[in-house]
Write an enzyme that holds these catalytic residues in place. Structure first.
Site, mmCIF file in Angstrom:
data_model
loop_
_atom_site.group_PDB
_atom_site.id
_atom_site.type_symbol
_atom_site.label_atom_id
_atom_site.label_comp_id
_atom_site.label_asym_id
_atom_site.label_seq_id
_atom_site.Cartn_x
_atom_site.Cartn_y
_atom_site.Cartn_z
ATOM 1 N N ASP A 9 7.967 36.610 11.204
ATOM 2 C CA ASP A 9 7.535 37.234 9.965
ATOM 3 C C ASP A 9 7.308 38.696 10.351
ATOM 4 O O ASP A 9 6.532 38.984 11.274
ATOM 5 C CB ASP A 9 6.230 36.544 9.534
ATOM 6 C CG ASP A 9 5.573 37.215 8.350
ATOM 7 O OD1 ASP A 9 5.918 38.371 8.041
ATOM 8 O OD2 ASP A 9 4.691 36.567 7.743
ATOM 9 N N ILE A 10 7.950 39.606 9.660
ATOM 10 C CA ILE A 10 7.920 41.012 10.104
ATOM 11 C C ILE A 10 6.495 41.590 10.104
ATOM 12 O O ILE A 10 6.194 42.488 10.879
ATOM 13 C CB ILE A 10 8.877 41.877 9.248
ATOM 14 C CG1 ILE A 10 9.269 43.137 10.037
ATOM 15 C CG2 ILE A 10 8.300 42.213 7.885
ATOM 16 C CD1 ILE A 10 10.483 43.844 9.492
ATOM 17 N N ASN A 23 11.833 48.745 -3.377
ATOM 18 C CA ASN A 23 12.646 49.160 -4.540
ATOM 19 C C ASN A 23 12.367 50.642 -4.786
ATOM 20 O O ASN A 23 11.505 51.236 -4.144
ATOM 21 C CB ASN A 23 12.342 48.298 -5.761
ATOM 22 C CG ASN A 23 10.864 48.341 -6.107
ATOM 23 O OD1 ASN A 23 10.289 49.418 -6.293
ATOM 24 N ND2 ASN A 23 10.223 47.179 -6.155
ATOM 25 N N GLY A 31 9.401 39.266 -2.115
ATOM 26 C CA GLY A 31 10.053 39.189 -0.800
ATOM 27 C C GLY A 31 9.265 39.850 0.315
ATOM 28 O O GLY A 31 8.034 39.771 0.375
ATOM 29 N N VAL A 32 9.970 40.543 1.167
ATOM 30 C CA VAL A 32 9.331 41.160 2.327
ATOM 31 C C VAL A 32 8.400 42.295 1.885
ATOM 32 O O VAL A 32 7.362 42.548 2.514
ATOM 33 C CB VAL A 32 10.404 41.621 3.349
ATOM 34 C CG1 VAL A 32 11.181 42.813 2.881
ATOM 35 C CG2 VAL A 32 9.795 41.860 4.717
ATOM 36 N N ASP A 33 8.765 42.945 0.796
ATOM 37 C CA ASP A 33 7.941 44.025 0.234
ATOM 38 C C ASP A 33 6.543 43.492 -0.104
ATOM 39 O O ASP A 33 5.513 44.067 0.296
ATOM 40 C CB ASP A 33 8.662 44.538 -1.032
ATOM 41 C CG ASP A 33 8.143 45.876 -1.514
ATOM 42 O OD1 ASP A 33 7.261 46.433 -0.849
ATOM 43 O OD2 ASP A 33 8.633 46.356 -2.561
ATOM 44 N N SER A 116 18.346 44.198 1.756
ATOM 45 C CA SER A 116 19.244 43.813 0.641
ATOM 46 C C SER A 116 19.708 42.359 0.681
ATOM 47 O O SER A 116 20.420 41.924 -0.223
ATOM 48 C CB SER A 116 20.495 44.711 0.566
ATOM 49 O OG SER A 116 20.160 45.959 0.049
ATOM 50 N N GLY A 118 18.090 39.614 0.337
ATOM 51 C CA GLY A 118 17.300 38.648 -0.432
ATOM 52 C C GLY A 118 17.562 38.857 -1.919
ATOM 53 O O GLY A 118 18.668 38.625 -2.402
ATOM 54 N N TYR A 120 18.247 41.387 -3.610
ATOM 55 C CA TYR A 120 19.350 42.294 -3.947
ATOM 56 C C TYR A 120 20.726 41.676 -3.711
ATOM 57 O O TYR A 120 21.748 42.309 -3.975
ATOM 58 C CB TYR A 120 19.194 43.627 -3.203
ATOM 59 C CG TYR A 120 18.177 44.559 -3.846
ATOM 60 C CD1 TYR A 120 17.496 44.181 -5.009
ATOM 61 C CD2 TYR A 120 17.895 45.819 -3.301
ATOM 62 C CE1 TYR A 120 16.557 45.025 -5.603
ATOM 63 C CE2 TYR A 120 16.964 46.678 -3.902
ATOM 64 C CZ TYR A 120 16.297 46.272 -5.039
ATOM 65 O OH TYR A 120 15.376 47.108 -5.636
HETATM 66 N N1 AR6 Z 1 9.547 38.925 7.350
HETATM 67 C C1 AR6 Z 1 10.836 39.181 7.601
HETATM 68 N N2 AR6 Z 1 11.823 39.050 6.711
HETATM 69 C C2 AR6 Z 1 11.475 38.633 5.472
HETATM 70 C C3 AR6 Z 1 10.151 38.336 5.111
HETATM 71 C C4 AR6 Z 1 9.154 38.501 6.105
HETATM 72 N N3 AR6 Z 1 7.871 38.254 5.875
HETATM 73 N N4 AR6 Z 1 10.145 37.934 3.819
HETATM 74 C C5 AR6 Z 1 11.418 37.954 3.381
HETATM 75 N N5 AR6 Z 1 12.219 38.381 4.389
HETATM 76 P P1 AR6 Z 1 14.050 40.835 0.069
HETATM 77 P P2 AR6 Z 1 15.968 42.910 -0.758
HETATM 78 C C6 AR6 Z 1 13.680 38.563 4.392
HETATM 79 O O1 AR6 Z 1 14.286 40.069 -1.160
HETATM 80 O O2 AR6 Z 1 17.044 41.921 -0.835
HETATM 81 C C7 AR6 Z 1 11.613 43.139 -3.474
HETATM 82 O O3 AR6 Z 1 11.019 42.609 -4.607
HETATM 83 C C8 AR6 Z 1 14.469 37.806 3.365
HETATM 84 O O4 AR6 Z 1 14.693 36.470 3.806
HETATM 85 O O5 AR6 Z 1 12.627 40.982 0.491
HETATM 86 O O6 AR6 Z 1 16.237 44.212 -0.084
HETATM 87 C C9 AR6 Z 1 11.645 44.648 -3.473
HETATM 88 O O7 AR6 Z 1 10.530 45.209 -4.147
HETATM 89 C C10 AR6 Z 1 15.751 38.618 3.336
HETATM 90 O O8 AR6 Z 1 16.625 38.249 4.383
HETATM 91 O O9 AR6 Z 1 14.608 42.370 -0.064
HETATM 92 C C11 AR6 Z 1 12.910 44.928 -4.195
HETATM 93 O O10 AR6 Z 1 12.764 44.895 -5.581
HETATM 94 C C12 AR6 Z 1 15.275 40.040 3.605
HETATM 95 O O11 AR6 Z 1 13.937 39.928 4.083
HETATM 96 C C13 AR6 Z 1 13.806 43.823 -3.763
HETATM 97 O O12 AR6 Z 1 12.969 42.737 -3.439
HETATM 98 C C14 AR6 Z 1 15.272 40.943 2.388
HETATM 99 O O13 AR6 Z 1 14.913 40.211 1.255
HETATM 100 C C15 AR6 Z 1 14.588 44.178 -2.522
HETATM 101 O O14 AR6 Z 1 15.506 43.170 -2.238
#
Ligand code: AR6
Length: 356
Positions: A9-10, A23, A31-33, A116, A118, A120
């Site tokens: 987990d990052i 975003n 997500g990760v944000d 991107s 997840g 995106y």
């Molecule tokens: N640690 C590491 N990786 C993670 C974690 C974590 N805790 N949680 C998710 N991931 P995403 P995007 C991975 O959707 O596609 C947000 O709402 C996840 O499995 O977080 O760039 C923003 O505000 C995936 O492989 O980001 C934007 O609106 C990767 O992180 C939008 O989502 C990215 O998934 C950005 O979408």
């Protein structure tokens, strides 16, 4: 290891900076944000409000607050629209700009999620390829430790052709092992015999050179097979048998006319560790490090085994790790990051090394 893929987990990464897949508003999301904002606490959002958002492909930096990381670098990945809207260039720019910002702020270690990949919608395998290319290109002229954090076990399910080919290769060997025990047994014996005949050959070569030293020019011993008789320079061979891992490595680099940096970067080994190997003729690397150099130097299978032997290792058919390496070297796949991707998918140790 300058570049490493890890499952984690990052928000738990103990690095100078973690990168957030944000975003354009930079005001949080899922997500990760969402995970980063929750772990950092409300102060992160307060600071983000002062930044005025961020364009796709760009990056901005804040403090890490309650996170173990000192900084959070916020970047905005492209939304996937089928791949014809500049997604690749924009995604690559996210990594490059984040890394530049990290370097400007004195960061020595940075962890990325798969931007991107997840919400995106960027196809995971392609997102991974862009990440690896962008990070390794940056590391060619920067000293930094960069982690690509893969979240959860279901991330890279599909797998690309190389992974499927190697899995098939390993499955074939395992199937043979389980269902044809006799064949396996006789194979083992043959490897053993090969090993023995190689040893026998070594002994005969050494004896011949000793004879040469005592009595002048020595004839090729009759027991030595034809291929051995045509070996170039026996004295040289003995010298090479005597040299340690570190000497052999430096010799191989010289033979190629490479700089040290060309070699250790290609091997995914960090500069400090390489200096240690260079200054200590008795240095014993780990097996993944020794193999990283064999791959970087594009050694043949035979040369790889010789180099490994100097570090006290060998390759066996009963280890998955060894089989992956054997497959890659026999198929002349010498891109360490490509090999590491396969090793990672198998949950095996990665090639390369660092001081930490
Ligand atoms: N640690 C590491 N990786 C993670 C974690 C974590 N805790 N949680 C998710 N991931 P995403 P995007 C991975 O959707 O596609 C947000 O709402 C996840 O499995 O977080 O760039 C923003 O505000 C995936 O492989 O980001 C934007 O609106 C990767 O992180 C939008 O989502 C990215 O998934 C950005 O979408």
């Amino acid at each position: 290891m300058p570049f490493e893929m890890v499952r984690n987990d990052i928000t738990r990464m103990n690095v100078d900076a973690i990168v957030n897949a944000a975003n354009r508003s930079l005001l949080g999301g899922g997500g990760v944000d969402g995970a980063i904002h929750r772990a950092a606490g409300p102060e992160l959002l307060e600071e983000c409000r002062t930044l005025g958002g961020c364009e796709t492909g760009e990056a901005k930096i804040t403090k890490g607050y309650r996170l173990p990381a000192r900084y959070v670098i916020h970047t905005v990945g492209p939304v996937w629209h089928g791949g014809t809207n500049g997604e690749k260039e924009l995604l690559s720019a996210c990594y490059r700009h984040s890394l530049e910002l990290a370097a400007e702020n004195g960061c020595e270690s940075v962890a990325f999620p798969m931007i991107s990949a997840g919400a995106y919608g960027y196809p995971k395998d392609q997102a991974l390829a862009v990440a690896v290319d962008a990070i390794t290109a940056f590391l060619l002229d920067h000293e930094m430790t960069v982690y690509l954090v893969i979240f959860g076990h279901d991330e890279l399910i599909t797998g690309k052709k190389l992974f499927r080919d190697i899995r098939e290769y390993i499955d074939d060997i395992y199937a043979e092992k389980h269902f044809h025990a006799n064949i396996e047994h006789s194979r083992r014996r043959r490897w053993q015999e090969d090993e023995e005949s190689a040893l026998q050959l070594d002994m005969e070569i050494s004896k011949s050179i000793a004879d040469q030293a005592c009595y002048g020019a020595a004839p090729v011993p009759s027991a030595v097979p034809k291929e051995a008789a045509s070996m170039p320079d026996w004295k040289e061979l003995l010298k090479q048998t005597d040299e340690g891992f570190s000497q052999a490595l430096l010799r191989l680099i010289d033979e190629r006319g490479w700089t040290d940096a060309q070699c250790y970067k290609k091997a995914n080994v960090d500069r400090k560790l390489f200096s240690k190997i260079r200054s200590n003729p008795d240095y014993r690397p780990s097996k993944p490090t020794a193999l990283a150099f064999a791959v970087a130097l594009e050694l043949s299978m035979r040369e790889t085994k010789e180099l490994l032997k100097k570090a006290g290792f060998s390759l066996t058919k009963s280890s998955k790790f060894d089989l992956v390496l054997e497959y890659c070297i026999n198929h002349k796949i010498y891109n360490i990051y490509e090999i590491n991707e396969v090793l990672f998918r198998f949950d095996l140790p990665l090639l390369g090394s660092g001081m930490n």
